[in-house]
Design a protein around this motif. Sequence first.
Motif, PDB file in Angstrom:
ATOM      1  N   PHE A 249       0.843  -1.203   0.000  1.00  0.00           N
ATOM      2  CA  PHE A 249       0.000   0.000   0.000  1.00  0.00           C
ATOM      3  C   PHE A 249       0.875   1.248   0.000  1.00  0.00           C
ATOM      4  CE2 PHE A 249      -0.134  -1.584   4.485  1.00  0.00           C
ATOM      5  CZ  PHE A 249       0.540  -0.550   5.120  1.00  0.00           C
ATOM      6  N   GLY A 250       0.311   2.309  -0.553  1.00  0.00           N
ATOM      7  CA  GLY A 250       1.035   3.563  -0.698  1.00  0.00           C
ATOM      8  C   GLY A 250       0.216   4.515  -1.549  1.00  0.00           C
ATOM      9  N   GLU A 251       0.811   5.614  -1.924  1.00  0.00           N
ATOM     10  CA  GLU A 251       0.104   6.643  -2.697  1.00  0.00           C
ATOM     11  C   GLU A 251      -0.373   6.088  -4.031  1.00  0.00           C
ATOM     12  OE1 GLU A 251       0.658  11.410  -3.018  1.00  0.00           O
ATOM     13  OE2 GLU A 251       2.383  10.185  -3.527  1.00  0.00           O
ATOM     14  N   ARG A 252      -1.498   6.589  -4.503  1.00  0.00           N
ATOM     15  CA  ARG A 252      -2.128   6.161  -5.765  1.00  0.00           C
ATOM     16  C   ARG A 252      -2.395   4.644  -5.741  1.00  0.00           C
ATOM     17  NH1 ARG A 252       2.350   8.836  -7.417  1.00  0.00           N
ATOM     18  NH2 ARG A 252       3.052   7.051  -8.665  1.00  0.00           N
ATOM     19  N   THR A 253      -1.739   3.899  -6.610  1.00  0.00           N
ATOM     20  CA  THR A 253      -1.971   2.452  -6.656  1.00  0.00           C
ATOM     21  C   THR A 253      -0.992   1.680  -5.794  1.00  0.00           C
ATOM     22  OG1 THR A 253      -0.586   2.270  -8.637  1.00  0.00           O
ATOM     23  CG2 THR A 253      -2.942   2.586  -8.975  1.00  0.00           C
ATOM     24  N   GLY A 254      -0.156   2.363  -5.059  1.00  0.00           N
ATOM     25  CA  GLY A 254       0.716   1.694  -4.106  1.00  0.00           C
ATOM     26  C   GLY A 254       2.144   1.523  -4.589  1.00  0.00           C
ATOM     27  N   ASN A 255       2.916   0.846  -3.764  1.00  0.00           N
ATOM     28  CA  ASN A 255       4.334   0.606  -4.000  1.00  0.00           C
ATOM     29  C   ASN A 255       4.589  -0.869  -4.287  1.00  0.00           C
ATOM     30  OD1 ASN A 255       4.134   3.162  -2.516  1.00  0.00           O
ATOM     31  ND2 ASN A 255       6.349   3.070  -2.389  1.00  0.00           N
ATOM     32  N   ALA A 256       5.820  -1.188  -4.603  1.00  0.00           N
ATOM     33  CA  ALA A 256       6.205  -2.582  -4.765  1.00  0.00           C
ATOM     34  C   ALA A 256       5.946  -3.328  -3.468  1.00  0.00           C
ATOM     35  CB  ALA A 256       7.681  -2.675  -5.158  1.00  0.00           C
ATOM     36  N   ASN A 257       5.300  -4.487  -3.567  1.00  0.00           N
ATOM     37  CA  ASN A 257       4.916  -5.267  -2.397  1.00  0.00           C
ATOM     38  C   ASN A 257       6.089  -6.123  -1.936  1.00  0.00           C
ATOM     39  OD1 ASN A 257       3.851  -7.106  -0.553  1.00  0.00           O
ATOM     40  ND2 ASN A 257       1.895  -7.254  -1.611  1.00  0.00           N
ATOM     41  N   LEU A 258       6.659  -5.770  -0.792  1.00  0.00           N
ATOM     42  CA  LEU A 258       7.854  -6.469  -0.318  1.00  0.00           C
ATOM     43  C   LEU A 258       7.562  -7.890   0.135  1.00  0.00           C
ATOM     44  CD1 LEU A 258       9.760  -3.670   1.646  1.00  0.00           C
ATOM     45  CD2 LEU A 258      10.261  -4.595  -0.620  1.00  0.00           C
ATOM     46  N   SER A 259       6.344  -8.164   0.595  1.00  0.00           N
ATOM     47  CA  SER A 259       6.053  -9.540   1.000  1.00  0.00           C
ATOM     48  C   SER A 259       6.147 -10.474  -0.202  1.00  0.00           C
ATOM     49  CB  SER A 259       4.666  -9.633   1.649  1.00  0.00           C
ATOM     50  OG  SER A 259       3.628  -9.395   0.715  1.00  0.00           O
ATOM     51  N   THR A 260       5.732 -10.000  -1.375  1.00  0.00           N
ATOM     52  CA  THR A 260       5.845 -10.795  -2.591  1.00  0.00           C
ATOM     53  C   THR A 260       7.291 -10.862  -3.073  1.00  0.00           C
ATOM     54  OG1 THR A 260       3.618 -10.067  -3.224  1.00  0.00           O
ATOM     55  CG2 THR A 260       4.958 -11.080  -4.937  1.00  0.00           C
ATOM     56  N   ILE A 261       7.982  -9.734  -3.000  1.00  0.00           N
ATOM     57  CA  ILE A 261       9.370  -9.677  -3.478  1.00  0.00           C
ATOM     58  C   ILE A 261      10.272 -10.562  -2.626  1.00  0.00           C
ATOM     59  CG2 ILE A 261      11.376  -8.154  -3.680  1.00  0.00           C
ATOM     60  CD1 ILE A 261       9.367  -5.931  -4.501  1.00  0.00           C
ATOM     61  N   ILE A 262      10.129 -10.487  -1.316  1.00  0.00           N
ATOM     62  CA  ILE A 262      10.968 -11.295  -0.425  1.00  0.00           C
ATOM     63  C   ILE A 262      10.793 -12.783  -0.718  1.00  0.00           C
ATOM     64  CG2 ILE A 262      11.276 -12.016   1.978  1.00  0.00           C
ATOM     65  CD1 ILE A 262      10.651  -9.090   2.764  1.00  0.00           C
ATOM     66  N   ALA A 263       9.534 -13.213  -0.848  1.00  0.00           N
ATOM     67  CA  ALA A 263       9.277 -14.631  -1.110  1.00  0.00           C
ATOM     68  C   ALA A 263       9.877 -15.067  -2.437  1.00  0.00           C
ATOM     69  CB  ALA A 263       7.770 -14.894  -1.095  1.00  0.00           C
ATOM     70  N   ASN A 264       9.761 -14.229  -3.458  1.00  0.00           N
ATOM     71  CA  ASN A 264      10.311 -14.586  -4.763  1.00  0.00           C
ATOM     72  C   ASN A 264      11.838 -14.619  -4.748  1.00  0.00           C
ATOM     73  OD1 ASN A 264       8.183 -15.082  -6.781  1.00  0.00           O
ATOM     74  ND2 ASN A 264       7.502 -13.030  -6.260  1.00  0.00           N
ATOM     75  N   LEU A 265      12.445 -13.637  -4.098  1.00  0.00           N
ATOM     76  CA  LEU A 265      13.905 -13.627  -4.016  1.00  0.00           C
ATOM     77  C   LEU A 265      14.418 -14.856  -3.273  1.00  0.00           C
ATOM     78  CD1 LEU A 265      14.681  -9.871  -3.207  1.00  0.00           C
ATOM     79  CD2 LEU A 265      15.056 -11.046  -5.367  1.00  0.00           C
ATOM     80  N   GLU A 266      13.806 -15.151  -2.139  1.00  0.00           N
ATOM     81  CA  GLU A 266      14.286 -16.248  -1.296  1.00  0.00           C
ATOM     82  C   GLU A 266      13.965 -17.623  -1.882  1.00  0.00           C
ATOM     83  OE1 GLU A 266      15.788 -16.513   1.764  1.00  0.00           O
ATOM     84  OE2 GLU A 266      16.097 -14.398   2.217  1.00  0.00           O
ATOM     85  N   LEU A 267      12.729 -17.823  -2.319  1.00  0.00           N
ATOM     86  CA  LEU A 267      12.276 -19.165  -2.694  1.00  0.00           C
ATOM     87  C   LEU A 267      12.412 -19.473  -4.175  1.00  0.00           C
ATOM     88  CD1 LEU A 267       9.031 -19.315  -0.508  1.00  0.00           C
ATOM     89  CD2 LEU A 267      11.320 -20.157   0.047  1.00  0.00           C
ATOM     90  N   LYS A 268      12.321 -18.452  -5.028  1.00  0.00           N
ATOM     91  CA  LYS A 268      12.379 -18.685  -6.469  1.00  0.00           C
ATOM     92  C   LYS A 268      13.765 -18.425  -7.042  1.00  0.00           C
ATOM     93  CE  LYS A 268       8.022 -19.695  -7.064  1.00  0.00           C
ATOM     94  NZ  LYS A 268       7.602 -21.025  -7.554  1.00  0.00           N
ATOM     95  N   MET A 269      14.396 -17.364  -6.567  1.00  0.00           N
ATOM     96  CA  MET A 269      15.695 -16.972  -7.126  1.00  0.00           C
ATOM     97  C   MET A 269      16.861 -17.382  -6.232  1.00  0.00           C
ATOM     98  SD  MET A 269      14.436 -13.172  -8.402  1.00  0.00           S
ATOM     99  CE  MET A 269      15.930 -12.773  -9.318  1.00  0.00           C
ATOM    100  N   HIS A 270      16.532 -17.869  -5.020  1.00  0.00           N
ATOM    101  CA  HIS A 270      17.551 -18.326  -4.063  1.00  0.00           C
ATOM    102  C   HIS A 270      18.580 -17.231  -3.764  1.00  0.00           C
ATOM    103  CE1 HIS A 270      15.668 -22.201  -4.605  1.00  0.00           C
ATOM    104  NE2 HIS A 270      15.898 -22.131  -5.895  1.00  0.00           N
ATOM    105  N   PHE A 303       1.432 -15.479  -1.812  1.00  0.00           N
ATOM    106  CA  PHE A 303       2.183 -16.027  -0.685  1.00  0.00           C
ATOM    107  C   PHE A 303       1.502 -15.828   0.664  1.00  0.00           C
ATOM    108  CE2 PHE A 303       5.455 -15.164  -3.930  1.00  0.00           C
ATOM    109  CZ  PHE A 303       6.016 -16.434  -4.039  1.00  0.00           C
ATOM    110  N   VAL A 304       1.033 -14.621   0.998  1.00  0.00           N
ATOM    111  CA  VAL A 304       0.562 -14.326   2.353  1.00  0.00           C
ATOM    112  C   VAL A 304      -0.950 -14.164   2.460  1.00  0.00           C
ATOM    113  CG1 VAL A 304       2.754 -13.234   2.943  1.00  0.00           C
ATOM    114  CG2 VAL A 304       0.873 -11.820   2.099  1.00  0.00           C
TER     115      VAL A 304
END
Length: 543
Positions: A249-270, A303-304
């Motif tokens: 969440f953030g201004e207008r349509t929001g910001n990059a969602n870190l909960s999604t990014i963290i999961a992808n970095l850790e679990l998909k991209m290692h 993810f969440v």
Amino acid sequence: MKDQKDGAQDKNGLLRNVHIFDSTLRDGAQGEGISFSVQDKLHIVRALDELGVAFIEAGNPGSNPKDLEFFEEVKKIELSNSHLVAFGSTRRKDIDASSDQNLRSLLAAGTEYVCIFGKTWDFHVTEILRSTLVENLAMIRDTVAFLVGEGRTVFYDAEHYFDAFRSNPGYAMETLRAAAEGGASALVLCDTNGGTLPDDIQLMTEKVVAEFGIPVGIHCHNDTGMAVASSILAVKGGAVQVQGTMLGFGERTGNANLSTIIANLELKMHIPCIPAGRVADLTPVARRIAEIANINLEGGMPFVGHNAFAHKAGMHIDAVTKNSTAYEHVPPDAVGNERTFLMSEVAGRSMIIEKIRKFDPNIKKDTPLAAQIVARVKELEHEGYQFEGAEGSFELLVRKNMGKYKPFFDLHYYKIIGEQPIDDVTCTAFAQVKIGVEGEMAITAGEGDGPVHALDCALRKGLERFYPGVRQIRLTDFKVRVLDSRSATAAKVRVLIESTDGEEVWTTVGVSSDLIEASWLALVDSFEYKLITDVEKRFRAYL
């Protein structure tokens, strides 16, 4: 911040290839309907530190008294994994950095790390800032150098970088060079308007990484719906710091969602970005932050979300029960979530059996009890019940049929009185409830904005005397569906109530031709679900 591409350790000895920079307290607070108190901010800081994000952007200490108070209070918290970051702009035009009051406020915040944003787009410099391109470069260089000279580690946020590069690539690069010359420890490329597509983000990030010998970061807004994808491609382009907000969440349509990014970095991209083993805390932390922000966590959030691992079609459910990889790309518990089988007419017997096995692992498809519960579900669905979105009521139904349910209270009566107030007041209804708990009676009254609210208040007041845990319950959503519009005001209605205790979220359902009775049925299920799960938690803790 050193280059983390080879998995170097940060100051806390944590292995990270990418640093997560959370801006929930600043960028997130700019979202519609979001308003954090000082205590809210402190709770979020603790949650993010537990998850292990590297940097927490705590706000602009020079912008308002609330942020000033927060920076004083947060000094009392000892963080284990995270670093606080104060945020502000470059010095004002045509003055010395040492004389700029906002920069003085940043120093007074007492954080080791400071994030400064500056103008990168020539259009913004001349038309919005009303300055010269030369003066803007000096503002960037002077500001960073001043803060570095005062012992701060400075991240430079290049506002509107991607628009700037398309407009005047040479000048965009010069602004970054000014920050680097001033001593910036990282150059963060901001897609402030959120309009740049992911492949362009990657290409432009690669150019900056190749040009400068210091770490590069990314800060994306979600105006095209691709902030997460853009952030991931920026990492592929060499970015080693990712900024965003925990739930997007953030201004207008929001910001990059870190909960999604963290999961992808850790679990998909290692790619390590939080401490080892902490990704399993992602869902609980996300839900805690949603509760603090007083928002409903979107069910379909990757993810969440509550539906991230929800299955409805019978074929899917049957396959998942045999091998979860058939329809799940990661195990739910990898991110601290859980699998859900949705009740519906297309779910089939396999789904119901799996739900029953939560209470009795020995149940088989041909067990008479299973057939009994399936028949009862179909009977209630014919009456208008829908258990797909009412897992709480379904669990109570299973318990009742299995003999594993005892009501926590008996209703003797409830009364509702409604009125049309003369003055502009919030209370328009009054309720009286008489309940019995193990032979002891309680008569309580409540008033509220409508009959359901009044009933909720009265029942809650009566139950608190016997079960203090109900104080934690908060109703977060209330939905009414008319099942047969042809019957007009005599039609049956289905009421869905969503509740939370700050940790878990559950939904219950009631059906009746009387709207109040349907609401009451859903309300009672909500309280009983909470009470029975509390008993089970205490029992497990005792064991």
